[in-house]
Design a protein around this motif. Sequence first.
Motif, PDB file in Angstrom:
ATOM      1  N   UNK A 270       0.856  -1.185   0.000  1.00 26.91           N
ATOM      2  CA  UNK A 270       0.000   0.000   0.000  1.00 26.91           C
ATOM      3  C   UNK A 270       0.898   1.242   0.000  1.00 26.91           C
TER       4      UNK A 270
ATOM      5  N   UNK B 225      -2.422   9.239   4.285  1.00 27.22           N
ATOM      6  CA  UNK B 225      -3.048   8.849   3.020  1.00 27.22           C
ATOM      7  C   UNK B 225      -2.598   7.457   2.571  1.00 27.22           C
ATOM      8  N   UNK B 226      -3.469   6.823   1.812  1.00 29.40           N
ATOM      9  CA  UNK B 226      -3.182   5.481   1.300  1.00 29.40           C
ATOM     10  C   UNK B 226      -3.651   5.368  -0.147  1.00 29.40           C
ATOM     11  N   UNK B 227      -2.889   4.655  -0.963  1.00 26.98           N
ATOM     12  CA  UNK B 227      -3.278   4.446  -2.362  1.00 26.98           C
ATOM     13  C   UNK B 227      -2.702   3.131  -2.852  1.00 26.98           C
ATOM     14  N   UNK B 228      -3.277   2.653  -3.930  1.00 36.91           N
ATOM     15  CA  UNK B 228      -2.793   1.437  -4.600  1.00 36.91           C
ATOM     16  C   UNK B 228      -1.491   1.764  -5.351  1.00 36.91           C
TER      17      UNK B 228
ATOM     18  N   UNK C  97      -6.739   1.385   1.280  1.00 36.86           N
ATOM     19  CA  UNK C  97      -6.771   2.120   0.008  1.00 36.86           C
ATOM     20  C   UNK C  97      -8.162   2.713  -0.220  1.00 36.86           C
TER      21      UNK C  97
ATOM     22  N   UNK D 151      -8.646   5.492   2.149  1.00 37.22           N
ATOM     23  CA  UNK D 151      -7.861   6.556   1.498  1.00 37.22           C
ATOM     24  C   UNK D 151      -7.180   7.548   2.444  1.00 37.22           C
ATOM     25  N   UNK D 152      -7.864   7.952   3.524  1.00 40.08           N
ATOM     26  CA  UNK D 152      -7.274   8.984   4.367  1.00 40.08           C
ATOM     27  C   UNK D 152      -7.716   8.833   5.818  1.00 40.08           C
TER      28      UNK D 152
END
Lengths: 387, 387
Positions: free
Chosen positions: A236, A294-297, B288, B291-292
């Motif tokens: 992630x 924050x998190x993203x693929x 993910x 997201x935040x």
Amino acid sequence: MRKTVSILGSTGSIGKQALNVITDLSDKFNLFGLAAGANIEVLKEQIIKYKPKVISVRDKKSAQELKKYFPGLEILFGKEGLEEIAGSSQNDIVLIAVSGTAGLYPTIAAINNNIDVALANKETLVSAGSLVMNLAKEKNVNIIPVDSEHSAIYQCISSKDKDFIRKLIITGSGGPFRTKHLNDMQYATVKQALAHPRWSMGSKITIDSATLMNKGLEVIEAHWLFNIDYKDINVVIHPQSIIHSAVEFLDGSVIAQMGVPSMHIPIQYALTYPQRCKGLKSETLNLVQISCLDFAEPDLNRFPCLKLAYQAGKSGQSYPTVLNALNEIAVEEFLSNKIKLTDIPNIVEEGLNKHTPVHATDLNEIISADEWGRNFAKDLINKYLVN
Amino acid sequence: MRKTVSILGSTGSIGKQALNVITDLSDKFNLFGLAAGANIEVLKEQIIKYKPKVISVRDKKSAQELKKYFPGLEILFGKEGLEEIAGSSQNDIVLIAVSGTAGLYPTIAAINNNIDVALANKETLVSAGSLVMNLAKEKNVNIIPVDSEHSAIYQCISSKDKDFIRKLIITGSGGPFRTKHLNDMQYATVKQALAHPRWSMGSKITIDSATLMNKGLEVIEAHWLFNIDYKDINVVIHPQSIIHSAVEFLDGSVIAQMGVPSMHIPIQYALTYPQRCKGLKSETLNLVQISCLDFAEPDLNRFPCLKLAYQAGKSGQSYPTVLNALNEIAVEEFLSNKIKLTDIPNIVEEGLNKHTPVHATDLNEIISADEWGRNFAKDLINKYLVN
């Protein structure tokens, strides 16, 4: 009781911070051996300041040169020097912070002599995970990871929870090209690729962070360290680098390790394990000040190295060894301005496609797979030369 | 081996979910006793569906009424009924999910009979933390918290880390008035205050969430459960309720427990402890997709209850007992539309100021402090009556 520590790779980023930890916590540690590669000047200062009992340098010439300055000191060299320091019964724990596959031999020497290993060298488990972990199990030796992600996971798994793991979540900042277009990456200079937004590290690992190969190597390392299927290891992207990784258990509960982005904490943790100590630099995490995580693929199109690492890991046998060897040469060539950043995955992919796998359970097989990968990558360079 | 469980407060929100857990994991549990308060109709259904060996209801009349439907079933009632079920040697673990200070007696009964307690009742430790924790230590009984925050902290502290805690970080969603002005809170209706953005809970705890008294009670509960100074317990507002709480260790490393906001996980964890199991409802956390994650300081001007709870906790003696009693009555009066939401802290503050503290280490002292608080709050209501 004090622990006796040796530090292999003492002039690198991890090695220097480890010496700071030992100085901070001088009532907890004795220093036994130091080993360094090319950086003899820094090593001289370390010998004067930290007074190791034995040192090892790259080659005989450096050893003889150094002997003039420190006539009373035991000075070893080469692969055998690393192995002799790592395997000495004087040690309670050895920090393996040399870079590249050179970390493999002293790791094995330490384990063979029942000495715990603080492992900061990724390539050891990527190249020889099966061999090293089986040996550690047989010898009942702790392999305590120093990489921030693996240290995080190690800290998240209490002894009573270890049989209930469902998934590992490895976080990554995304590196300097997280928000860049593929075009920009194609023409990235070495300087741009070395400008990591969160972590200050050596140049090899910083380039690996820019291509996300670093996350790929970490996935393979995590597979061996924690005995988890590749399908249950997720990456992630987390730009703030506050959650250093996490573990999801069978019941849906997730345990995460967090902290300010500093290698000081995982280095100290590995050396003081199973205890924790207040170190001089143990900063407090202030979530309110950070305000947002924050998190993203990860984008596998822009970062194919991550995909290649999963493929190599899942294919098993000597594929991870070869992946690592191909990547090591490709990164060197990029750092020498010979190829483009985006050629690194091309070289790795071509090598993986051409490789005829072997089992890679004994050291000779691993070394010859590693050599095959290096030679293949070197032979391939002409095809990608920038000028 | 199967665990035998009794559930006190089986018709409430926690009790119902606990019965779901036991049904999901029917190969792991036997049900012994159930106890309920006013909700006899739901209890009847539970008796038919879950077949407890013994039940307890609020009073003799309810017991006699119920006996007509279940002539072969052992039916107890009142405080003694709760104590008899909780203290039965049939139990391996008792879930205390009755609300209010009524949870105190069966908790003590279970501990006295060496039975582990899954504690979902906050008031027990807020009112009688010293007494209960000392008794649990003496009897070597586990008190496993069910509150999501305390379950999180419990899960974050591995046995080897328990002596190295620097700080607890208790997170809270901030409740329905997190972003509202003080004026809006002044005229908040019961319905608005009950509209919690993240958690579906009983009405008392939901109002406590709206005033942040809930966080205050949790701070006091955490102080007793984990033996941590009030100055080392921080509250952080985290609207997404994904990080359920965290522990900072001496070395600066922070271990956090995360998950989808569902009480299913902490209830199941407490019942299956020290194991973890795959439950039917153990949803996967998708960082993910979320997201935040945001964090902010609690606003003590708009939420004075949190400040009052810290003050009561730090003052010690019978102050936390009285804080809890005053708050319980004030919340009741707000739920009956008799006072404004913003009068809750006024009533609590006035009571704390007027209270003459006692040591509160034995049950009689605690009960009389509790009664003093209730009576004081009731006497004070006229001053704040809305109409």
